[in-house]
Each structure stands twice: as C-alpha cells, then as structure tokens.
Motif scaffolding. Structure first.
Motif, short mmCIF file in Angstrom:
data_model
loop_
_atom_site.label_atom_id
_atom_site.label_comp_id
_atom_site.label_asym_id
_atom_site.label_seq_id
_atom_site.Cartn_x
_atom_site.Cartn_y
_atom_site.Cartn_z
N CYS B 6 0.86 -1.19 0.00
CA CYS B 6 0.00 0.00 0.00
C CYS B 6 0.89 1.24 0.00
O CYS B 6 1.69 1.42 0.91
N TYR B 8 0.19 4.21 0.65
CA TYR B 8 -0.13 5.15 1.74
C TYR B 8 0.41 4.64 3.07
O TYR B 8 1.03 5.38 3.82
N CYS B 9 0.14 3.36 3.36
CA CYS B 9 0.64 2.77 4.61
C CYS B 9 2.13 2.49 4.53
O CYS B 9 2.79 2.35 5.56
N HIS B 60 -7.43 -0.10 -0.27
CA HIS B 60 -6.99 -0.71 0.99
C HIS B 60 -8.14 -0.61 2.00
O HIS B 60 -8.04 0.06 3.03
N CYS B 64 -5.99 1.54 5.50
CA CYS B 64 -6.10 3.00 5.51
C CYS B 64 -7.33 3.50 4.75
O CYS B 64 -7.67 4.67 4.83
#
Ligand SMILES: [Zn+2]
Lengths: 186, 100
Positions: B6, B8-9, B60, B64
């Motif tokens: 991911c 973002y994560c 996701h 998130c």
C-alpha cells in the motif's frame, strides 16, 4: 454505556471457556472518528493538545486523550466522557478555518482486551497480517476472520481490539474457542 | 495469498485487506452530454482486458481506506508497482526497469 458493556460481558462470559490469554470486554471510552486534511496539522494538533500523528499506525497521547492515525486523513480519538466535550468544543472553534468531520462513534464499537504472552498467537488465528510488525504503542485497522477491526498494541503482551458491535458475538466466540484450543494444545 | 504494497501505509500486506476496483486511468468525460451512445458505452464498459501488464485500481479497504493504482501482470499475478491515486501512469521504460 458502561451498563451495555457490563450486560454484554455477563452474556458473553457464559462461553465457559478459558485459556492462556485473559480476555475481557473493556468499559466503553468516548470514541470519535476524525477526518481532516493533514495540511492543517498544526491547528488540529492545537485543538487536540497533542502532536497529531501523521504516519499511519502511529499514536499519540496526552492527558487522557489518545489518537491513532488510521489513514492519511483519518484518525480515531479515544478519551473519557468529559474529554469528549472538550475536544468537540475545541474543534467547533476551528471549524471555520479547518474543515473537518468529527463524529461520536462511542457506541459503534466494543473493545476487547487481550492480555498474556500468547495474545499475539491468539490474534494470529484470525488476523492475516504479521502482528509482530505492530510495535507496542502503535495500531492498525485490519481484519479478524473477515470482520474489520481496529487493533491497538499497548504492550508486548497486551492488545485492544475494537470490533463493530454487531460482529462482537462472532469475534468473541472465535477468540474464546481459539483460546481454549491453545490451552489444551490443539 | 498475494501480498500488496500500500503506497499510503508503506507496508506490504495480505490481499485480504484489499479489494480490486477495476482498470485505472479511465477519466470520466468532462461533458458526458456530448457523448453518443457508443462512446458512453465504451467509457462505461469497454476495458483493456490485458494479457500481461495491467494498470488497475485497488482499495486498501480494511486498512487506511485509500484507493491507489497498481501495475500487475495478469499472467503471473506479479505486482510490478503500486502508486498513489493521482500520480501519473508510469512509462513503459520505467516498468521495463522494474521488471528486470
Ligand atoms: Zn493502506
């Protein structure tokens, strides 16, 4: 709210199962979902009176208030009843400059505490992730047996798992069954 | 189970936390009223259906919550790259480099 948890505790305690991990339902904290643009980090930190964590999985605490970063623009805030009123007032003040959404979700979830050296093993019966990557003092939204949960690790052997209310009997049943299986060495 | 990174994560996590969300980089027409039926049908339904490298969206959901883009080989199921929504589509040269 406390009575709800207590009543549920009575019902669910009737599983009659025990194991190496101490499982209990926690009294409900005040719980809020915060969505806002992290570009306003300073104003948001000011309203919360702590440094707003911006890395997903990070947490911050101050004076009974606890914040976990769930996503790039999403946080969950835990506090007690009085703390919630203060947070809501502080956010109402900055609403003009900092557009945000702050929603009381206290009743949406019920938190389960898992305590014991086997807590990580017990969680791994339902969580698909590598739990050792969640360090104490961090947390994450994830799954437990297809149910979305928020997992907070408070210590090496201490977790809190927040489950949406209607999924609780399912999750609680599985945890107690797996805990019993650990006990008898299955 | 597939492991997906991911963006973002910044973590590589099991597929169970994600859902597939169709082909990526399909822009909604600025003014749908100028579209005839065929063009509108194509926008809605006609997809690349690539054999090999495919640009696709994932979400996701149980993490998130963000949508992001991925390049996956539909034959090998290998993810070459994931990147945040809104970032430009990587060029063939960049992908060749990653595929090495
Ligand atoms: Zn994510």
């Amino acid at each position: 709210m406390m009575t709800n948890a207590a009543t549920l505790q009575d019902c669910l305690a009737a599983t009659g199962l025990s194991g190496p991990v101490e499982l209990r339902l926690l009294p409900e904290p005040a719980r809020m979902a915060l969505r806002a643009d992290p570009a306003h980090g300073n104003a948001l930190s000011g309203a919360l009176r702590l440094e707003l964590p911006t890395k997903i999985g990070d947490r911050a605490n101050n004076d009974g208030l606890e914040v976990l970063c769930l996503g790039p623009d999403e946080w969950v805030v835990h506090t007690d009843g009085e703390g919630m009123a203060a947070v809501q007032a502080a956010f109402a003040e900055i609403y003009g400059e900092v557009p945000h959404s702050l929603v009381d979700i206290s009743d949406r979830d019920i938190a389960i505490e898992l305590r014991g050296a086997a807590a990580e093993t017990l969680l791994s019966t339902g969580c698909p992730i590598d739990l050792s990557r969640i360090r104490p003092g961090h947390g994450k939204r994830t799954l437990f047996d297809s149910v979305q949960v928020v997992l907070l690790r408070d210590g090496e052997d201490l977790f809190r798992m927040e489950v949406w209310r209607s999924f609780l009997p399912h999750v609680w049943g599985l945890l107690n069954t797996a805990n019993r299986e650990l006990e008898v060495g299955l | 189970m597939l492991l997906i990174h991911c963006p973002y994560c910044d973590e590589t996590l099991p597929e169970a936390e994600f859902v597939y969300a169709g082909e990526a980089h399909i822009a909604r027409p600025e003014d749908p009223s100028t579209y005839d039926d065929e063009a509108w049908r194509d926008f809605l339904f006609i997809r690349t259906n690539a054999r090999g490298r495919h640009f696709e969206r994932w979400r996701h959901t149980h993490g998130c919550g963000r949508f992001f883009n991925a390049v996956r080989d539909t034959v090998s199921d290998r993810f070459l790259l994931t990147y945040r929504a809104g970032e430009p589509r990587p060029s063939d040269a960049e992908l060749e480099e990653l595929a090495k």
